[in-house]
Design a protein around this motif. Structure first.
Motif, PDB file in Angstrom:
ATOM      1  N   LYS A  91       0.824  -1.200   0.000  1.00  0.00           N
ATOM      2  CA  LYS A  91       0.000   0.000   0.000  1.00  0.00           C
ATOM      3  C   LYS A  91       0.871   1.268   0.000  1.00  0.00           C
ATOM      4  CE  LYS A  91      -3.968  -2.107   0.142  1.00  0.00           C
ATOM      5  NZ  LYS A  91      -4.914  -2.026  -0.996  1.00  0.00           N
ATOM      6  N   THR A  92       2.011   1.189   0.710  1.00  0.00           N
ATOM      7  CA  THR A  92       2.906   2.349   0.742  1.00  0.00           C
ATOM      8  C   THR A  92       3.469   2.637  -0.652  1.00  0.00           C
ATOM      9  OG1 THR A  92       3.491   1.838   3.034  1.00  0.00           O
ATOM     10  CG2 THR A  92       4.971   3.304   1.816  1.00  0.00           C
ATOM     11  N   ARG A  93       3.887   1.560  -1.358  1.00  0.00           N
ATOM     12  CA  ARG A  93       4.401   1.739  -2.726  1.00  0.00           C
ATOM     13  C   ARG A  93       3.316   2.287  -3.654  1.00  0.00           C
ATOM     14  NH1 ARG A  93       7.135  -3.198  -1.588  1.00  0.00           N
ATOM     15  NH2 ARG A  93       5.467  -4.372  -2.622  1.00  0.00           N
ATOM     16  N   GLN A  94       2.115   1.754  -3.525  1.00  0.00           N
ATOM     17  CA  GLN A  94       1.026   2.250  -4.374  1.00  0.00           C
ATOM     18  C   GLN A  94       0.740   3.727  -4.090  1.00  0.00           C
ATOM     19  OE1 GLN A  94      -2.356  -0.315  -3.813  1.00  0.00           O
ATOM     20  NE2 GLN A  94      -1.311  -2.144  -4.690  1.00  0.00           N
ATOM     21  N   LEU A  95       0.810   4.083  -2.816  1.00  0.00           N
ATOM     22  CA  LEU A  95       0.565   5.468  -2.457  1.00  0.00           C
ATOM     23  C   LEU A  95       1.629   6.395  -3.044  1.00  0.00           C
ATOM     24  CD1 LEU A  95      -1.171   7.472  -0.874  1.00  0.00           C
ATOM     25  CD2 LEU A  95       0.268   7.032   1.138  1.00  0.00           C
ATOM     26  N   GLU A  96       2.897   5.947  -3.037  1.00  0.00           N
ATOM     27  CA  GLU A  96       3.974   6.750  -3.630  1.00  0.00           C
ATOM     28  C   GLU A  96       3.777   6.901  -5.134  1.00  0.00           C
ATOM     29  OE1 GLU A  96       7.516   4.762  -2.524  1.00  0.00           O
ATOM     30  OE2 GLU A  96       7.521   5.505  -0.443  1.00  0.00           O
ATOM     31  N   GLU A  97       3.371   5.824  -5.807  1.00  0.00           N
ATOM     32  CA  GLU A  97       3.112   5.909  -7.254  1.00  0.00           C
ATOM     33  C   GLU A  97       1.975   6.878  -7.557  1.00  0.00           C
ATOM     34  OE1 GLU A  97       2.381   1.957  -8.517  1.00  0.00           O
ATOM     35  OE2 GLU A  97       4.486   1.305  -8.313  1.00  0.00           O
ATOM     36  N   LYS A  98       0.925   6.818  -6.731  1.00  0.00           N
ATOM     37  CA  LYS A  98      -0.195   7.741  -6.935  1.00  0.00           C
ATOM     38  C   LYS A  98       0.246   9.193  -6.734  1.00  0.00           C
ATOM     39  CE  LYS A  98      -3.295   4.584  -7.726  1.00  0.00           C
ATOM     40  NZ  LYS A  98      -3.937   4.444  -9.064  1.00  0.00           N
ATOM     41  N   ASP A  99       1.099   9.412  -5.705  1.00  0.00           N
ATOM     42  CA  ASP A  99       1.607  10.769  -5.487  1.00  0.00           C
ATOM     43  C   ASP A  99       2.415  11.260  -6.690  1.00  0.00           C
ATOM     44  OD1 ASP A  99       0.428  10.914  -3.032  1.00  0.00           O
ATOM     45  OD2 ASP A  99       2.211  10.265  -1.918  1.00  0.00           O
ATOM     46  N   SER A 100       3.270  10.364  -7.266  1.00  0.00           N
ATOM     47  CA  SER A 100       4.067  10.743  -8.436  1.00  0.00           C
ATOM     48  C   SER A 100       3.166  11.081  -9.624  1.00  0.00           C
ATOM     49  CB  SER A 100       5.027   9.614  -8.797  1.00  0.00           C
ATOM     50  OG  SER A 100       5.747   9.919  -9.968  1.00  0.00           O
ATOM     51  N   LEU A 134       0.087  12.078  -9.496  1.00  0.00           N
ATOM     52  CA  LEU A 134      -0.615  13.317  -9.189  1.00  0.00           C
ATOM     53  C   LEU A 134       0.268  14.538  -9.438  1.00  0.00           C
ATOM     54  CD1 LEU A 134      -3.121  14.731  -8.056  1.00  0.00           C
ATOM     55  CD2 LEU A 134      -2.164  14.423  -5.754  1.00  0.00           C
ATOM     56  N   HIS A 135       1.569  14.421  -9.104  1.00  0.00           N
ATOM     57  CA  HIS A 135       2.498  15.528  -9.360  1.00  0.00           C
ATOM     58  C   HIS A 135       2.654  15.786 -10.854  1.00  0.00           C
ATOM     59  CE1 HIS A 135       5.914  18.173  -8.861  1.00  0.00           C
ATOM     60  NE2 HIS A 135       6.617  17.406  -9.690  1.00  0.00           N
ATOM     61  N   GLN A 136       2.763  14.709 -11.639  1.00  0.00           N
ATOM     62  CA  GLN A 136       2.884  14.867 -13.091  1.00  0.00           C
ATOM     63  C   GLN A 136       1.632  15.517 -13.682  1.00  0.00           C
ATOM     64  OE1 GLN A 136       3.765  11.028 -14.710  1.00  0.00           O
ATOM     65  NE2 GLN A 136       5.811  10.911 -13.742  1.00  0.00           N
ATOM     66  N   LEU A 137       0.464  15.131 -13.187  1.00  0.00           N
ATOM     67  CA  LEU A 137      -0.776  15.734 -13.686  1.00  0.00           C
ATOM     68  C   LEU A 137      -0.834  17.215 -13.351  1.00  0.00           C
ATOM     69  CD1 LEU A 137      -3.333  12.906 -12.848  1.00  0.00           C
ATOM     70  CD2 LEU A 137      -2.464  13.539 -15.099  1.00  0.00           C
ATOM     71  N   ARG A 138      -0.355  17.573 -12.152  1.00  0.00           N
ATOM     72  CA  ARG A 138      -0.353  18.985 -11.794  1.00  0.00           C
ATOM     73  C   ARG A 138       0.586  19.795 -12.687  1.00  0.00           C
ATOM     74  NH1 ARG A 138      -0.043  18.388  -5.156  1.00  0.00           N
ATOM     75  NH2 ARG A 138      -2.271  17.839  -4.847  1.00  0.00           N
ATOM     76  N   VAL A 139       1.762  19.199 -13.014  1.00  0.00           N
ATOM     77  CA  VAL A 139       2.704  19.889 -13.908  1.00  0.00           C
ATOM     78  C   VAL A 139       2.085  20.083 -15.287  1.00  0.00           C
ATOM     79  CG1 VAL A 139       4.937  19.694 -15.072  1.00  0.00           C
ATOM     80  CG2 VAL A 139       4.747  19.094 -12.653  1.00  0.00           C
ATOM     81  N   ARG A 140       1.444  19.056 -15.807  1.00  0.00           N
ATOM     82  CA  ARG A 140       0.815  19.171 -17.120  1.00  0.00           C
ATOM     83  C   ARG A 140      -0.308  20.199 -17.113  1.00  0.00           C
ATOM     84  NH1 ARG A 140      -0.783  13.471 -19.560  1.00  0.00           N
ATOM     85  NH2 ARG A 140      -1.531  14.938 -21.152  1.00  0.00           N
ATOM     86  N   LEU A 141      -1.037  20.250 -15.998  1.00  0.00           N
ATOM     87  CA  LEU A 141      -2.116  21.224 -15.894  1.00  0.00           C
ATOM     88  C   LEU A 141      -1.585  22.656 -15.930  1.00  0.00           C
ATOM     89  CD1 LEU A 141      -5.104  21.849 -15.466  1.00  0.00           C
ATOM     90  CD2 LEU A 141      -4.724  21.638 -12.990  1.00  0.00           C
ATOM     91  N   ARG A 142      -0.454  22.881 -15.226  1.00  0.00           N
ATOM     92  CA  ARG A 142       0.138  24.223 -15.253  1.00  0.00           C
ATOM     93  C   ARG A 142       0.645  24.569 -16.651  1.00  0.00           C
ATOM     94  NH1 ARG A 142       2.211  22.704 -10.043  1.00  0.00           N
ATOM     95  NH2 ARG A 142       4.175  22.065 -11.032  1.00  0.00           N
ATOM     96  N   GLU A 143       1.253  23.597 -17.345  1.00  0.00           N
ATOM     97  CA  GLU A 143       1.735  23.850 -18.706  1.00  0.00           C
ATOM     98  C   GLU A 143       0.579  24.189 -19.639  1.00  0.00           C
ATOM     99  OE1 GLU A 143       3.889  20.429 -19.852  1.00  0.00           O
ATOM    100  OE2 GLU A 143       5.674  20.909 -18.630  1.00  0.00           O
TER     101      GLU A 143
END
Length: 412
Positions: free
Chosen positions: A31-40, A42-51
């Motif tokens: 679950k910890t690994r899955q949570l880290e992947e989801k965070d990554s 989510l960060h990529q989606l936020r970067v794309r949204l700003r672009e």
């Protein structure tokens, strides 16, 4: 027996609890690994949204600029219409322009990336024969783009707006080269000439004239493709053997059939020269000694005297220095840059040395040619303005010795 049974039951219970604890720990790690992947993610989606948000702002800014430019074009057309003129150009709307930009970006994104070879002017232009029909057609199209026959509205220094016509550039096409402006002739064997012709053949304004005419130029073309340019400066004006007046009379009598029975009077060629010299001197005396043009004094009388083979000073020796510019002119290759003609007077004016150098040559280069005819220490100066040229590193253009100048060499 009961104690042993109870002890065995506790051991099995303890092992069962340990096994379940290991499974819980493994699930926690997953679950910890899955949570880290989801965070990554989510960060990529936020970067794309700003672009995407920044791209939307850029598109909105460009759209506003296009609309502003479109309005300015409309105002320009209305202004030109007041003078009875029309705007010749592309009348597409800003929306169509944006669509074309998007299509070009999509095409560029689909193209594969490859490494271009190193560009070489020799390989690009080559030695192929020019397509003169294509050049003539392209020059006509370029003249329309440059506004041939259409007046340009310009505001003069006095604040008055006038309609002026662009000055055409004279260009003559020969089979072996081109002749532009006042010359010199440029052969097709020169790389810069081939590039000039290739630009016209490709439908572009010549690249070497873009700095001088950034908005384009009107070309007045003369098509002499069937003829080869011949430099008349290197032709012998009067070939053959010279003859006296008596020999000419004998030949004329022989042609008319009089035979040798014609009496002729021998006139020495020296007598003709003696009669001619006073007329040349009278002609030179009628000319002004000096003329001031563009703030410079030009020695008209002395220049004309050298051209007609006489000198008012009585026995002035004139010699042309063999510079690189002179060798190019004699070979008919043309010069690569602007040329300055310098008249250097030596030995108190009894000898004149004509030196042709480029604008970029220095005063030191000038002294190198003077050193071949002068020994000892000396200085180079002009009488008016009274100036000594002692800095050998400055160019002729920086020293103001262009396009021509008369210099005096004085011993020190």
């Amino acid at each position: 027996m009961s104690r042993m049974g109870k002890s065995g039951h506790d051991d099995s219970l303890l092992s069962s609890m340990a096994s379940r604890l290991r499974k819980v720990e493994e699930e926690l790690q997953n679950k910890t690994r899955q949570l880290e992947e989801k965070d990554s993610q989510l960060h990529q989606l936020r970067v794309r949204l700003r672009e995407e948000q920044s791209n939307d702002k850029l598109v909105a800014h460009l759209r506003g600029q296009c609309e502003k430019a479109f309005k300015q074009i409309q105002e320009m057309e209305e202004f030109l219409a007041d003078y009875g003129m029309i705007w010749v150009g592309n009348s597409e709307s800003p929306e169509n322009v944006l669509e074309e930009i998007r299509e070009e970006e999509e095409k560029e994104g689909e193209q594969s990336v490859f490494v271009q070879p190193t560009w070489s002017q020799e390989e690009s232009v080559g030695n192929k024969a020019p397509d003169y029909n294509k050049i003539v057609h392209n020059v006509h199209e370029l003249n329309i783009l440059a506004g041939d026959g259409v007046g340009l509205v310009e505001k003069g220094a006095d604040g008055i707006t006038r309609v002026v016509q662009p000055d055409p550039i004279p260009l003559t096409l020969y089979h072996n080269g081109i002749y532009m402006f006042q010359g010199p002739f440029r052969p097709l064997s020169h790389p810069s000439t081939r590039q000039f012709v290739q630009d016209l053949e490709d439908g572009y304004f010549p690249s070497e004239l873009q700095a001088r005419y950034p908005k384009g130029m009107v070309i007045k073309l003369t098509d002499l493709r069937e003829k080869n340019y011949v430099d008349k400066r290197h032709q012998v004006s009067f070939p053959g053997k010279g003859k006296t007046l008596s020999e000419g009379a004998k030949e004329l009598a022989a042609i008319r059939g009089y035979g040798e029975n014609v009496e002729t009077e021998d006139v020495a060629t020296d007598t003709v020269d003696v009669v001619q010299k006073p007329s040349v001197e009278r002609f030179l005396n009628k000319l002004p000694a000096n003329v001031i043009r563009d703030g410079k004094i030009i020695d008209i009388r002395e220049s004309i005297s050298v051209m007609v083979g006489s000198s008012t000073g009585g026995g002035t020796n004139v010699e042309v220095a063999e510079t690189a510019v002179v060798k190019q002119i004699q070979a008919g290759e043309g010069t690569s840059g602007q040329v300055s003609t310098l008249r250097v007077k030596l030995n108190g004016g009894s000898k004149t040395l004509i030196i042709k150098l480029q604008y970029t040559d220095t005063v030191g280069d000038l002294r190198d040619f003077i050193d071949k005819h002068k020994t000892g220490a000396y200085e180079i100066r002009t009488n008016f303005p009274n100036k000594i040229y002692g800095d050998f590193s400055v160019s002729l253009e920086e020293a103001g010795l262009v396009p021509s100048a008369t210099l005096h060499v004085r011993d020190l």
